[in-house]
Write a protein that holds these residues in place. Structure first.
Motif, PDB file in Angstrom:
ATOM      1  N   LYS A  42      46.448  44.740  55.068  1.00 43.81           N
ATOM      2  CA  LYS A  42      46.520  44.131  56.711  1.00 43.81           C
ATOM      3  C   LYS A  42      45.949  42.788  56.641  1.00 43.81           C
ATOM      4  CE  LYS A  42      46.572  48.844  58.549  1.00 43.81           C
ATOM      5  NZ  LYS A  42      45.655  49.770  59.710  1.00 43.81           N
ATOM      6  N   MET A  43      44.984  42.557  55.885  1.00 47.97           N
ATOM      7  CA  MET A  43      44.260  41.323  55.983  1.00 47.97           C
ATOM      8  C   MET A  43      45.022  40.209  55.350  1.00 47.97           C
ATOM      9  SD  MET A  43      41.004  41.286  57.418  1.00 47.97           S
ATOM     10  CE  MET A  43      41.886  42.088  58.692  1.00 47.97           C
ATOM     11  N   ALA A  44      45.684  40.635  54.185  1.00 51.93           N
ATOM     12  CA  ALA A  44      46.581  39.588  53.361  1.00 51.93           C
ATOM     13  C   ALA A  44      47.551  39.160  54.287  1.00 51.93           C
ATOM     14  CB  ALA A  44      47.079  40.240  52.160  1.00 51.93           C
ATOM     15  N   GLN A  45      48.110  40.029  55.048  1.00 53.29           N
ATOM     16  CA  GLN A  45      49.309  39.680  55.929  1.00 53.29           C
ATOM     17  C   GLN A  45      48.868  38.770  57.217  1.00 53.29           C
ATOM     18  OE1 GLN A  45      50.633  43.590  56.771  1.00 53.29           O
ATOM     19  NE2 GLN A  45      52.156  43.530  54.990  1.00 53.29           N
ATOM     20  N   LEU A  46      47.476  38.349  57.298  1.00 55.46           N
ATOM     21  CA  LEU A  46      47.182  37.602  58.514  1.00 55.46           C
ATOM     22  C   LEU A  46      47.233  36.114  57.931  1.00 55.46           C
ATOM     23  CD1 LEU A  46      44.035  39.445  59.782  1.00 55.46           C
ATOM     24  CD2 LEU A  46      46.339  39.145  60.932  1.00 55.46           C
ATOM     25  N   GLY A  47      47.875  35.222  58.509  1.00 56.55           N
ATOM     26  CA  GLY A  47      47.921  33.801  58.132  1.00 56.55           C
ATOM     27  C   GLY A  47      48.385  33.430  56.901  1.00 56.55           C
ATOM     28  N   ASP A  48      49.295  34.388  56.444  1.00 55.01           N
ATOM     29  CA  ASP A  48      49.763  34.253  54.987  1.00 55.01           C
ATOM     30  C   ASP A  48      48.850  33.765  54.213  1.00 55.01           C
ATOM     31  OD1 ASP A  48      52.087  33.474  53.542  1.00 55.01           O
ATOM     32  OD2 ASP A  48      51.987  31.370  53.457  1.00 55.01           O
ATOM     33  N   ALA A  49      47.828  34.802  53.845  1.00 51.54           N
ATOM     34  CA  ALA A  49      46.775  34.654  52.928  1.00 51.54           C
ATOM     35  C   ALA A  49      47.222  35.169  51.542  1.00 51.54           C
ATOM     36  CB  ALA A  49      45.818  35.562  53.438  1.00 51.54           C
ATOM     37  N   VAL A  50      46.528  34.529  50.597  1.00 50.97           N
ATOM     38  CA  VAL A  50      46.804  34.829  49.189  1.00 50.97           C
ATOM     39  C   VAL A  50      46.000  35.885  48.621  1.00 50.97           C
ATOM     40  CG1 VAL A  50      46.845  33.717  46.959  1.00 50.97           C
ATOM     41  CG2 VAL A  50      47.655  32.562  48.840  1.00 50.97           C
ATOM     42  N   VAL A  51      46.511  36.895  47.809  1.00 46.07           N
ATOM     43  CA  VAL A  51      45.300  38.029  47.421  1.00 46.07           C
ATOM     44  C   VAL A  51      45.307  37.478  45.929  1.00 46.07           C
ATOM     45  CG1 VAL A  51      45.204  40.277  46.748  1.00 46.07           C
ATOM     46  CG2 VAL A  51      46.542  39.728  48.658  1.00 46.07           C
ATOM     47  N   ILE A  52      43.703  37.529  45.668  1.00 48.29           N
ATOM     48  CA  ILE A  52      43.259  37.206  44.443  1.00 48.29           C
ATOM     49  C   ILE A  52      42.424  38.260  43.794  1.00 48.29           C
ATOM     50  CG2 ILE A  52      41.966  35.698  42.782  1.00 48.29           C
ATOM     51  CD1 ILE A  52      42.952  32.974  44.696  1.00 48.29           C
ATOM     52  N   VAL A  53      42.465  38.975  42.632  1.00 47.19           N
ATOM     53  CA  VAL A  53      41.463  40.105  42.221  1.00 47.19           C
ATOM     54  C   VAL A  53      40.665  39.133  41.076  1.00 47.19           C
ATOM     55  CG1 VAL A  53      43.553  41.821  42.563  1.00 47.19           C
ATOM     56  CG2 VAL A  53      43.413  40.518  40.551  1.00 47.19           C
ATOM     57  N   THR A  54      39.604  39.752  41.325  1.00 45.04           N
ATOM     58  CA  THR A  54      38.616  39.110  40.577  1.00 45.04           C
ATOM     59  C   THR A  54      37.486  40.143  40.048  1.00 45.04           C
ATOM     60  OG1 THR A  54      36.730  37.609  40.766  1.00 45.04           O
ATOM     61  CG2 THR A  54      37.304  38.431  42.802  1.00 45.04           C
ATOM     62  N   TYR A  55      36.801  39.827  38.968  1.00 42.06           N
ATOM     63  CA  TYR A  55      35.578  40.654  38.578  1.00 42.06           C
ATOM     64  C   TYR A  55      34.737  39.770  37.604  1.00 42.06           C
ATOM     65  CZ  TYR A  55      38.021  40.868  33.990  1.00 42.06           C
ATOM     66  OH  TYR A  55      38.635  40.402  32.781  1.00 42.06           O
ATOM     67  N   ALA A  56      33.624  40.488  37.284  1.00 42.79           N
ATOM     68  CA  ALA A  56      32.642  39.544  36.463  1.00 42.79           C
ATOM     69  C   ALA A  56      32.445  40.403  35.190  1.00 42.79           C
ATOM     70  CB  ALA A  56      31.478  39.482  37.204  1.00 42.79           C
ATOM     71  N   GLU A  57      32.953  40.071  34.048  1.00 47.33           N
ATOM     72  CA  GLU A  57      32.729  40.723  32.732  1.00 47.33           C
ATOM     73  C   GLU A  57      31.361  40.664  32.320  1.00 47.33           C
ATOM     74  OE1 GLU A  57      34.190  40.587  28.222  1.00 47.33           O
ATOM     75  OE2 GLU A  57      35.355  39.560  29.537  1.00 47.33           O
ATOM     76  N   ARG A  58      30.618  41.689  32.046  1.00 50.24           N
ATOM     77  CA  ARG A  58      29.346  41.566  31.557  1.00 50.24           C
ATOM     78  C   ARG A  58      29.423  41.136  29.982  1.00 50.24           C
ATOM     79  NH1 ARG A  58      28.371  46.463  32.953  1.00 50.24           N
ATOM     80  NH2 ARG A  58      27.773  45.805  35.164  1.00 50.24           N
ATOM     81  N   LEU A  59      28.689  40.326  29.698  1.00 52.52           N
ATOM     82  CA  LEU A  59      28.733  40.128  28.097  1.00 52.52           C
ATOM     83  C   LEU A  59      27.738  40.762  27.183  1.00 52.52           C
ATOM     84  CD1 LEU A  59      29.111  36.092  28.501  1.00 52.52           C
ATOM     85  CD2 LEU A  59      30.897  37.693  27.996  1.00 52.52           C
ATOM     86  N   PRO A  60      27.855  41.003  25.982  1.00 52.59           N
ATOM     87  CA  PRO A  60      26.869  41.808  25.228  1.00 52.59           C
ATOM     88  C   PRO A  60      25.592  41.063  25.182  1.00 52.59           C
ATOM     89  CG  PRO A  60      29.068  41.528  23.964  1.00 52.59           C
ATOM     90  CD  PRO A  60      28.958  40.397  25.243  1.00 52.59           C
ATOM     91  N   LEU A  61      24.583  41.894  24.840  1.00 56.04           N
ATOM     92  CA  LEU A  61      22.953  41.383  24.565  1.00 56.04           C
ATOM     93  C   LEU A  61      22.514  40.507  25.814  1.00 56.04           C
ATOM     94  CD1 LEU A  61      23.727  40.535  20.895  1.00 56.04           C
ATOM     95  CD2 LEU A  61      22.965  42.636  21.797  1.00 56.04           C
ATOM     96  N   GLY A  62      23.153  40.773  27.056  1.00 54.64           N
ATOM     97  CA  GLY A  62      22.347  40.270  27.979  1.00 54.64           C
ATOM     98  C   GLY A  62      22.706  38.741  27.902  1.00 54.64           C
ATOM     99  N   ARG A  63      23.784  38.181  27.503  1.00 54.20           N
ATOM    100  CA  ARG A  63      24.302  37.038  27.419  1.00 54.20           C
ATOM    101  C   ARG A  63      24.712  36.391  28.759  1.00 54.20           C
ATOM    102  NH1 ARG A  63      26.351  37.935  22.236  1.00 54.20           N
ATOM    103  NH2 ARG A  63      28.582  37.499  23.169  1.00 54.20           N
ATOM    104  N   GLY A  64      24.964  37.128  29.823  1.00 47.35           N
ATOM    105  CA  GLY A  64      25.465  36.778  30.944  1.00 47.35           C
ATOM    106  C   GLY A  64      26.798  37.283  31.592  1.00 47.35           C
ATOM    107  N   TYR A  65      27.568  36.610  32.164  1.00 42.86           N
ATOM    108  CA  TYR A  65      28.772  36.984  32.879  1.00 42.86           C
ATOM    109  C   TYR A  65      29.845  36.158  32.721  1.00 42.86           C
ATOM    110  CZ  TYR A  65      25.061  39.853  34.760  1.00 42.86           C
ATOM    111  OH  TYR A  65      23.926  40.762  34.820  1.00 42.86           O
ATOM    112  N   ILE A  66      31.134  36.359  32.529  1.00 43.89           N
ATOM    113  CA  ILE A  66      32.228  35.756  32.783  1.00 43.89           C
ATOM    114  C   ILE A  66      32.919  36.017  34.090  1.00 43.89           C
ATOM    115  CG2 ILE A  66      34.451  34.784  32.129  1.00 43.89           C
ATOM    116  CD1 ILE A  66      33.673  35.243  29.157  1.00 43.89           C
ATOM    117  N   ILE A  67      33.139  35.393  35.127  1.00 47.78           N
ATOM    118  CA  ILE A  67      33.969  35.687  36.326  1.00 47.78           C
ATOM    119  C   ILE A  67      35.119  35.122  36.148  1.00 47.78           C
ATOM    120  CG2 ILE A  67      33.689  35.414  38.777  1.00 47.78           C
ATOM    121  CD1 ILE A  67      30.898  34.800  38.754  1.00 47.78           C
ATOM    122  N   ARG A  68      36.252  36.100  36.454  1.00 48.94           N
ATOM    123  CA  ARG A  68      37.610  36.012  36.224  1.00 48.94           C
ATOM    124  C   ARG A  68      38.322  36.040  37.556  1.00 48.94           C
ATOM    125  NH1 ARG A  68      36.525  38.083  30.905  1.00 48.94           N
ATOM    126  NH2 ARG A  68      36.821  36.557  29.516  1.00 48.94           N
TER     127      ARG A  68
END
Length: 282
Positions: free
Chosen positions: A201-227
């Motif tokens: 419903k939100m995506a249909q408002l104002g011709d909005a674009v849907v983007i899926v995203t997540y933050a991969e947790r890197l090994p050994l506490g090295r941080g994150y990659i947000i995609r």
């Protein structure tokens, strides 16, 4: 007391927190029959049971990293995050179109909104905690500069719609079980799950674009990659078809890193007042 505890643990380096989290994940898994059963059932249904040992450790990391994500200095947190494919986001914003970010319970989903807000004003929907003691911690941690909160009620929906119509981005958790009247039954990894209709419903408002995203947790506490990943499904059809299209996009995203999904979540529960899906009611 709780806030002070989180602030204390936020001082620890991320590798230490993740090491403690791995142990915590296994402790919870071994002591909780319900967590064990749900993780095994959900992962087997999705075909990812071979990732169970890693998923147990990752579930603990997701808890142990919260003091760092919520209470550490934002600049310190941001140094641990790397952004991938921000060009997709920026080109959409430059075109004056709103964005509906869909972030499932995959990886460190809490950091995604914070990193977007460092670059662009963002409004996210959240469900206020039931326990009063949790409110100062959760609401205070999530409300940052450029990061606005909309409660999970009709007032919050109106806030999101108004924001989106201005060509500004909003964020939703599409795999959170909604309340009665806010969802439809749609297939998720081969079983009907009560799925929110709000993202479509939100995506249909104002011709909005849907983007899926997540933050991969890197090994050994090295941080994150947000995609940031384009949504390639179709939101044509009725609410059930739209919900299935979004669930399919979440399945594809989870398949990228199945060990970091929140498998112990009761995704298939029947909310109060909602009739069970046909195959279960029969």
């Amino acid at each position: 007391m709780l806030l002070a505890t989180f602030r204390f643990f936020s001082i620890f380096p991320l590798p230490v927190l993740h090491a403690l989290g791995s142990a915590l994940g296994w402790l919870v898994y071994l002591l909780s029959p319900s967590v064990r059963r749900r993780m095994r059932e959900n992962m087997a249904r999705a075909g990812f049971e071979q990732h169970l040992p890693q998923a147990v450790a990752e579930a603990g990391k997701a808890i142990a990293e919260l003091p760092f994500i919520w209470c550490a200095d934002p600049a310190r947190v941001s140094r641990r995050a790397r952004i991938e494919n921000w060009e997709l986001v920026q080109s959409t914003l430059d075109a004056g179109r709103g964005i509906v970010f869909l972030t499932p319970h995959l990886g460190c989903f809490e950091i995604v909104a914070q990193e977007i807000a460092l670059r662009q004003e963002l409004m996210v929907m959240y469900r206020p905690p039931k326990k009063e003691a949790m409110k100062p911690l959760i609401e205070g941690a999530r409300a940052r500069k450029n990061l606005l909160l909309a409660p999970a009620n009709m007032g919050g929906v109106r806030m999101l719609a108004k924001f989106l119509k201005k060509g500004l981005p909003i964020g939703l958790l599409p795999d959170q079980v909604p309340q009665e009247g806010e969802g439809v039954w749609a297939d998720f990894f081969g079983k009907a799950a009560y799925t929110m209709t709000l993202p479509a419903k939100m995506a249909q408002l104002g011709d909005a674009v849907v983007i899926v995203t997540y933050a991969e947790r890197l090994p050994l506490g090295r941080g994150y990659i947000i995609r940031f990943v384009p949504f390639t499904g179709s939101l044509d059809g009725d609410s059930a078809q739209q919900a299935r299209a979004i669930n399919a996009a979440m399945e594809q995203l989870i398949a990228r890193n199945p060990a970091q999904y929140y498998w112990s979540y009761n995704r298939y529960k029947v909310p109060a007042g909602v009739a069970a899906p046909a195959q279960e009611a029969a």
